[in-house]
Design a protein around this motif. Structure first.
Motif, short mmCIF file in Angstrom:
data_model
loop_
_atom_site.label_atom_id
_atom_site.label_comp_id
_atom_site.label_asym_id
_atom_site.label_seq_id
_atom_site.Cartn_x
_atom_site.Cartn_y
_atom_site.Cartn_z
N GLU A 105 38.41 30.93 42.91
CA GLU A 105 37.26 31.48 41.41
C GLU A 105 38.03 31.73 40.30
O GLU A 105 39.49 31.82 40.53
CB GLU A 105 37.58 32.83 42.04
N GLY A 106 38.07 31.72 39.02
CA GLY A 106 38.73 31.25 38.33
C GLY A 106 38.61 32.63 37.32
O GLY A 106 38.28 33.24 38.06
N LYS A 107 39.87 32.53 36.01
CA LYS A 107 39.69 34.06 35.59
C LYS A 107 38.24 34.52 34.86
O LYS A 107 38.02 36.01 34.50
CB LYS A 107 40.59 34.32 34.60
N LYS A 108 37.57 33.65 34.36
CA LYS A 108 36.25 34.29 33.70
C LYS A 108 35.05 33.29 34.21
O LYS A 108 34.61 33.22 35.16
CB LYS A 108 36.78 33.13 32.10
N LYS A 109 33.64 34.07 33.68
CA LYS A 109 32.93 34.02 34.29
C LYS A 109 32.11 32.33 34.40
O LYS A 109 30.42 32.79 34.51
CB LYS A 109 31.52 35.18 33.79
N LYS A 110 32.67 31.26 33.58
CA LYS A 110 32.13 30.44 33.82
C LYS A 110 32.13 30.16 35.04
O LYS A 110 32.48 29.94 35.84
CB LYS A 110 33.09 29.39 32.52
N LEU A 111 30.47 29.54 35.15
CA LEU A 111 30.29 29.51 36.84
C LEU A 111 31.02 28.65 37.12
O LEU A 111 31.03 27.31 36.70
CB LEU A 111 28.87 28.74 36.71
N PRO A 112 31.68 28.03 38.16
CA PRO A 112 31.98 27.55 38.89
C PRO A 112 31.02 24.69 38.91
O PRO A 112 30.55 25.36 39.04
CB PRO A 112 32.02 28.01 40.39
N LEU A 113 32.70 24.80 39.38
CA LEU A 113 32.21 23.32 39.57
C LEU A 113 32.41 23.62 40.82
O LEU A 113 33.16 23.66 42.06
CB LEU A 113 33.14 22.31 39.32
N CYS A 114 30.50 22.78 41.59
CA CYS A 114 30.95 22.60 42.82
C CYS A 114 31.20 20.75 43.51
O CYS A 114 30.86 20.01 42.86
CB CYS A 114 29.43 22.75 43.27
N LEU A 115 31.87 20.87 44.45
CA LEU A 115 32.23 19.19 45.23
C LEU A 115 31.62 19.20 46.53
O LEU A 115 31.88 20.05 47.03
CB LEU A 115 32.98 18.56 44.79
N ALA A 116 30.60 18.51 46.47
CA ALA A 116 30.12 18.57 47.97
C ALA A 116 30.25 16.70 48.40
O ALA A 116 30.32 16.47 47.94
CB ALA A 116 28.50 18.51 47.83
#
Length: 342
Positions: free
Chosen positions: A26-37
């Motif tokens: 998780e990052g520090k802010k509430k921005k949605l994560p980037l998914c790599l799949a």
């Protein structure tokens, strides 16, 4: 390895020997994560002998050989390498990343479907990269897939008195002819192209000297927006007649992202440096886990991008260019850094 790199790793088996993995930082802010799949499974080796050991990762020059090297162990290795190289920095970034490694893609996206069925296991994502083999060209979508088993039935009898039976293979021959003339009556999509139908398998009869009472035909349909898979199934049933039994074997929807989306254009700009030309919107003819994962994540913009060679997928003596894997690592790192503001 991912745990040592600071990822929280969870495992989700859906069958014996079939386990999917979800790893997060998780990052520090509430921005949605980037998914790599990507998917962990491969297709069988096939009947034709390999010139290289298919299970040993043999290297010859710039090529690494083996089943799954292009589809898609190369993509998986590039995703993990890029994520680990940036893991310490991601924690201080504006957004985190989620890695999704699924089993059972080759047999119908079973792993991703299982994860999607588990409620909030996947969570949300602001954007998705699926590392399928594209030779590092960014694709914005893939076709839908509908696999159907068509069954014709008859009445068995002795082969010397065929008039006393009803031959299911004769009925199947009529079905095949009708399938070859089937018209989707849907205009081609600008990126996905035309809908297609392929007769992949046919089987029937038990022995030479009996009238067969059952025949099975395997149908592979790749579809585009304009008709849903359910509408196509009903249209096909009407075309073949109600006497033919149709069974839905696999049903996976299409995935198509807006090529003008800001993040899609951002990825195009990043990949222009690697491809030496500006990418143009293109979509894959086959299915990918994006068909399941993208809607499960809330339909964020999605790119299909990986180092494998599309022409080598499922082939004897499958290989992946090592330089393409290294290039994919650099590209993924650039995309991650841009998304996470590193």
């Amino acid at each position: 390895v991912l745990k040592y790199g600071g990822f929280k790793v969870d495992y989700y088996p859906f069958a014996p020997g079939r386990t999917s993995l979800v790893a997060r930082i998780e990052g520090k802010k509430k921005k949605l994560p980037l998914c790599l799949a990507g998917h962990l499974d491969t297709v069988p080796l096939g009947a034709v002998p390999w010139r290289k050991d298919p299970l040993n990762g043999e290297i010859d020059g710039d090529k690494i050989y083996g089943r799954g090297s292009s589809d898609m162990k190369g993509g998986i290795s590039a995703i993990i390498t890029a994520a680990l190289r940036l893991s310490d920095r991601i924690k201080d970034g504006s957004a985190g990343i989620t890695l999704v490694m699924v089993a059972g893609e080759e047999t119908g996206c079973h792993g991703s479907s299982h994860l999607a069925s588990l409620g909030d296991v996947l969570g949300k994502a602001g954007a998705v990269i699926v590392g399928e083999p594209t030779s590092n060209y960014p694709f914005i979508g893939n076709k839908a897939t509908l696999w159907i088993e068509a069954v014709t039935t008859g009445v068995t009898a002795h082969g010397a008195t065929p008039e006393q039976g009803v031959n299911a293979i004769h009925k199947a021959a009529e079905v095949v002819t009708k399938l070859r003339n089937f018209d989707f009556d849907v205009p081609a999509h600008p990126y996905l192209g035309k809908a297609t139908l392929n007769i992949g398998t046919i089987s029937g009869g038990l022995n030479f000297n009996s009238v067969p009472d059952k025949t099975s035909i395997g149908i592979d349909i790749r579809t585009i927006p304009g008709l849903t898979n359910s509408e196509i199934l009903e249209k096909l049933q009407s075309h073949l007649g109600r006497e033919v039994q149709l069974k839905r074997i696999m049903d996976v929807g299409e995935m198509i992202s807006d090529p003008e989306n800001d993040w899609i254009q951002q990825v195009f700009r990043i990949m222009e440096r690697f491809l030496k030309k500006r990418p143009r919107p293109r979509a894959l003819k086959g299915f990918t886990d994006a068909s399941i994962l993208t809607p499960a994540f809330g339909n964020p913009p999605t790119i299909i991008l990986g180092p494998g060679e599309p022409s080598m997928a499922h082939r004897t003596d499958e290989f992946c260019y090592i330089s393409k894997i290294e290039e994919a690592v650099d590209a993924y790192m650039e995309i991650i850094k841009t998304w996470c503001d590193l």
